[in-house]
Design a protein around this motif. Structure first.
Motif, PDB file in Angstrom:
ATOM      1  N   LYS A   1       0.827  -1.210   0.000  1.00  0.00           N
ATOM      2  CA  LYS A   1       0.000   0.000   0.000  1.00  0.00           C
ATOM      3  C   LYS A   1       0.858   1.255   0.000  1.00  0.00           C
ATOM      4  O   LYS A   1       0.442   2.301  -0.498  1.00  0.00           O
ATOM      5  CB  LYS A   1      -0.912   0.005   1.231  1.00  0.00           C
ATOM      6  CG  LYS A   1      -1.771  -1.237   1.381  1.00  0.00           C
ATOM      7  CD  LYS A   1      -2.303  -1.348   2.807  1.00  0.00           C
ATOM      8  CE  LYS A   1      -2.826  -2.755   3.074  1.00  0.00           C
ATOM      9  NZ  LYS A   1      -3.107  -2.969   4.491  1.00  0.00           N
ATOM     10  N   SER A   2       2.041   1.165   0.595  1.00  0.00           N
ATOM     11  CA  SER A   2       2.922   2.334   0.691  1.00  0.00           C
ATOM     12  C   SER A   2       4.345   1.823   0.875  1.00  0.00           C
ATOM     13  O   SER A   2       4.812   1.636   1.994  1.00  0.00           O
ATOM     14  CB  SER A   2       2.511   3.219   1.867  1.00  0.00           C
ATOM     15  OG  SER A   2       3.355   4.333   1.977  1.00  0.00           O
ATOM     16  N   SER A   3       5.032   1.578  -0.222  1.00  0.00           N
ATOM     17  CA  SER A   3       6.298   0.857  -0.178  1.00  0.00           C
ATOM     18  C   SER A   3       7.509   1.736   0.141  1.00  0.00           C
ATOM     19  O   SER A   3       8.504   1.261   0.675  1.00  0.00           O
ATOM     20  CB  SER A   3       6.538   0.142  -1.510  1.00  0.00           C
ATOM     21  OG  SER A   3       6.578   1.086  -2.571  1.00  0.00           O
ATOM     22  N   GLN A   4       7.440   3.013  -0.187  1.00  0.00           N
ATOM     23  CA  GLN A   4       8.619   3.869  -0.033  1.00  0.00           C
ATOM     24  C   GLN A   4       8.699   4.482   1.364  1.00  0.00           C
ATOM     25  O   GLN A   4       8.610   5.685   1.543  1.00  0.00           O
ATOM     26  CB  GLN A   4       8.592   4.970  -1.103  1.00  0.00           C
ATOM     27  CG  GLN A   4       8.579   4.454  -2.521  1.00  0.00           C
ATOM     28  CD  GLN A   4       9.784   3.560  -2.841  1.00  0.00           C
ATOM     29  OE1 GLN A   4      10.912   3.887  -2.485  1.00  0.00           O
ATOM     30  NE2 GLN A   4       9.532   2.458  -3.523  1.00  0.00           N
ATOM     31  N   ARG A   5       8.855   3.630   2.334  1.00  0.00           N
ATOM     32  CA  ARG A   5       9.018   4.138   3.698  1.00  0.00           C
ATOM     33  C   ARG A   5       9.817   3.134   4.517  1.00  0.00           C
ATOM     34  O   ARG A   5       9.777   1.922   4.266  1.00  0.00           O
ATOM     35  CB  ARG A   5       7.675   4.418   4.354  1.00  0.00           C
ATOM     36  CG  ARG A   5       6.736   3.223   4.433  1.00  0.00           C
ATOM     37  CD  ARG A   5       5.515   3.598   5.251  1.00  0.00           C
ATOM     38  NE  ARG A   5       4.475   2.586   5.209  1.00  0.00           N
ATOM     39  CZ  ARG A   5       3.485   2.541   6.087  1.00  0.00           C
ATOM     40  NH1 ARG A   5       3.423   3.426   7.060  1.00  0.00           N
ATOM     41  NH2 ARG A   5       2.554   1.604   6.002  1.00  0.00           N
ATOM     42  N   PRO A   6      10.551   3.626   5.505  1.00  0.00           N
ATOM     43  CA  PRO A   6      11.349   2.718   6.332  1.00  0.00           C
ATOM     44  C   PRO A   6      10.474   1.878   7.253  1.00  0.00           C
ATOM     45  O   PRO A   6       9.370   2.285   7.629  1.00  0.00           O
ATOM     46  CB  PRO A   6      12.246   3.668   7.132  1.00  0.00           C
ATOM     47  CG  PRO A   6      11.529   4.969   7.133  1.00  0.00           C
ATOM     48  CD  PRO A   6      10.762   5.038   5.847  1.00  0.00           C
TER      49      PRO A   6
ATOM     50  N   LYS B   1      14.844  -0.832   8.623  1.00  0.00           N
ATOM     51  CA  LYS B   1      15.702   0.333   8.803  1.00  0.00           C
ATOM     52  C   LYS B   1      16.406   0.277  10.161  1.00  0.00           C
ATOM     53  O   LYS B   1      17.595   0.552  10.280  1.00  0.00           O
ATOM     54  CB  LYS B   1      14.853   1.605   8.717  1.00  0.00           C
ATOM     55  CG  LYS B   1      15.609   2.901   8.950  1.00  0.00           C
ATOM     56  CD  LYS B   1      16.355   3.335   7.731  1.00  0.00           C
ATOM     57  CE  LYS B   1      16.924   4.735   7.914  1.00  0.00           C
ATOM     58  NZ  LYS B   1      17.618   5.198   6.708  1.00  0.00           N
ATOM     59  N   ARG B   2      15.634  -0.092  11.201  1.00  0.00           N
ATOM     60  CA  ARG B   2      16.174  -0.177  12.546  1.00  0.00           C
ATOM     61  C   ARG B   2      15.469  -1.291  13.322  1.00  0.00           C
ATOM     62  O   ARG B   2      14.338  -1.652  13.006  1.00  0.00           O
ATOM     63  CB  ARG B   2      16.032   1.154  13.279  1.00  0.00           C
ATOM     64  CG  ARG B   2      16.754   2.266  12.533  1.00  0.00           C
ATOM     65  CD  ARG B   2      16.934   3.529  13.306  1.00  0.00           C
ATOM     66  NE  ARG B   2      17.710   4.468  12.491  1.00  0.00           N
ATOM     67  CZ  ARG B   2      18.139   5.640  12.905  1.00  0.00           C
ATOM     68  NH1 ARG B   2      17.867   6.033  14.130  1.00  0.00           N
ATOM     69  NH2 ARG B   2      18.844   6.427  12.120  1.00  0.00           N
ATOM     70  N   ILE B   3      16.176  -1.802  14.327  1.00  0.00           N
ATOM     71  CA  ILE B   3      15.674  -2.921  15.121  1.00  0.00           C
ATOM     72  C   ILE B   3      15.717  -2.536  16.601  1.00  0.00           C
ATOM     73  O   ILE B   3      16.703  -1.962  17.073  1.00  0.00           O
ATOM     74  CB  ILE B   3      16.518  -4.190  14.875  1.00  0.00           C
ATOM     75  CG1 ILE B   3      16.408  -4.621  13.403  1.00  0.00           C
ATOM     76  CG2 ILE B   3      16.097  -5.326  15.802  1.00  0.00           C
ATOM     77  CD1 ILE B   3      17.399  -5.698  13.005  1.00  0.00           C
TER      78      ILE B   3
ATOM     79  N   PRO C   1      21.155   0.041  12.571  1.00  0.00           N
ATOM     80  CA  PRO C   1      21.190   0.376  13.999  1.00  0.00           C
ATOM     81  C   PRO C   1      20.199  -0.475  14.790  1.00  0.00           C
ATOM     82  O   PRO C   1      19.074  -0.703  14.363  1.00  0.00           O
ATOM     83  CB  PRO C   1      20.785   1.853  14.027  1.00  0.00           C
ATOM     84  CG  PRO C   1      21.115   2.369  12.662  1.00  0.00           C
ATOM     85  CD  PRO C   1      20.868   1.230  11.730  1.00  0.00           C
ATOM     86  N   ALA C   2      20.637  -0.950  15.940  1.00  0.00           N
ATOM     87  CA  ALA C   2      19.783  -1.740  16.826  1.00  0.00           C
ATOM     88  C   ALA C   2      19.840  -1.142  18.223  1.00  0.00           C
ATOM     89  O   ALA C   2      20.921  -0.833  18.738  1.00  0.00           O
ATOM     90  CB  ALA C   2      20.232  -3.196  16.857  1.00  0.00           C
ATOM     91  N   LEU C   3      18.671  -0.973  18.825  1.00  0.00           N
ATOM     92  CA  LEU C   3      18.567  -0.461  20.191  1.00  0.00           C
ATOM     93  C   LEU C   3      18.145  -1.613  21.085  1.00  0.00           C
ATOM     94  O   LEU C   3      17.106  -2.233  20.865  1.00  0.00           O
ATOM     95  CB  LEU C   3      17.548   0.676  20.259  1.00  0.00           C
ATOM     96  CG  LEU C   3      17.485   1.456  21.571  1.00  0.00           C
ATOM     97  CD1 LEU C   3      18.795   2.208  21.813  1.00  0.00           C
ATOM     98  CD2 LEU C   3      16.318   2.437  21.559  1.00  0.00           C
ATOM     99  N   LEU C   4      18.952  -1.909  22.090  1.00  0.00           N
ATOM    100  CA  LEU C   4      18.691  -3.024  22.995  1.00  0.00           C
ATOM    101  C   LEU C   4      18.320  -2.460  24.360  1.00  0.00           C
ATOM    102  O   LEU C   4      19.143  -1.803  25.011  1.00  0.00           O
ATOM    103  CB  LEU C   4      19.929  -3.921  23.105  1.00  0.00           C
ATOM    104  CG  LEU C   4      20.547  -4.375  21.771  1.00  0.00           C
ATOM    105  CD1 LEU C   4      21.773  -5.240  22.028  1.00  0.00           C
ATOM    106  CD2 LEU C   4      19.528  -5.124  20.915  1.00  0.00           C
TER     107      LEU C   4
END
Length: 275
Positions: free
Chosen positions: A81-86, A111-113, A203-206
């Protein structure tokens, strides 16, 4: 929305008003699988994200790989429905394990985890592993009592409102004993290839609760940080395992403080089933 509506297949809970112009944040819940316990964080997250929360049927007895494929299918359906986004992937406890499985199956999708008290630490608690195997001997009618006894280990109760404590207990009791046993067995057997995990360069935030009485979450996020190449650790000193329910915890603000955001906006809250 009632839990009984989510019975046949995994699906996403979504705000009543979608925001396709915003980054997509996919939240994978703890072992209850209902997605209902994210509600205290929804309003904050909607400030900068189009939020989707996984809901797993109460009778679901699928493997990690099948669950991971279901999540990816749901994400791809959203992106059609909206592919161009992170896409941001956020997993808490049991959902943290599932997030790792999902991420290594589609390493370039996210993009991020964000991992919050990942239950991959389960194996580091030998007594918990042993006790979980004995639960097969517990009559199903005693599970309500067991859920009440587990509550102080799951959460720092004085830091959670009375209504959220009630919601946590109700949610725990809503999951059939067979499903609890199955998901415990998944945690006992959980394994992820460290080499594949190490290829996740985003980037991953734990995030770990420093007062987690259920799992050694601080130790576990430090272990994971030694595998993932691009990580930041946030320890919440006074928080328990179910830290997102605690009144002074705002996940959006934590992401903001750690430079994990890309856009801002204001939106209303509320979740409903989206298939």
């Amino acid at each position: 929305m009632t839990i009984s509506e989510v019975e046949l297949n995994p699906c996403f809970l979504t705000p009543k008003r979608v925001q396709p112009e915003y980054p997509l944040l996919v939240y994978l819940p703890g072992m209850d699988g209902t997605g209902q316990l994210l509600r205290s964080q929804t309003a904050g997250l909607e400030t900068g994200f189009d939020v989707r929360c996984l809901a797993i049927p109460r009778q679901d007895l699928n493997t990690w790989d099948v669950l991971a494929k279901s999540v990816l299918d749901l994400i791809h359906a959203e992106l059609e429905k909206s592919s161009q986004r992170p896409v941001y992937l956020c997993g808490e406890s049991f959902g943290g394990c599932l997030a790792m499985k999902v991420a290594i199956q589609a390493p370039h999708l996210f993009k991020r985890i964000i991992l919050i008290n990942p239950a991959s630490a389960f194996r580091l608690r030998p007594w918990l592993n042993w006790a979980s195997q004995l639960t097969y001997l517990v009559p199903s009618e005693l599970y309500d009592v067991g859920a009440l006894g587990l509550l102080p280990f799951l959460a720092s109760l004085p830091r959670i409102s009375r209504s959220d404590r009630h919601e946590l207990l109700k949610t725990m009791r809503s999951v059939p004993s067979e499903t609890v046993l199955w998901r415990l067995s998944l945690l006992r057997e959980f394994d992820v290839d460290d080499e594949k995990l190490g290829r996740l360069t985003q980037p991953a935030l734990l995030i770990a609760g420093g007062s987690d009485r259920l799992l050694p979450s601080v130790t576990e996020v430090k272990r994971i940080a030694n595998i993932l190449p691009n990580t930041k650790i946030v320890v919440l000193p006074n928080c328990g395992h179910a830290c997102l329910l605690e009144e002074d915890i705002n996940l959006y603000e934590i992401l903001k403080d750690n430079d994990f955001l890309e856009s801002n906006a204001d939106m209303s809250t509320g979740l409903e089933v989206r298939r």
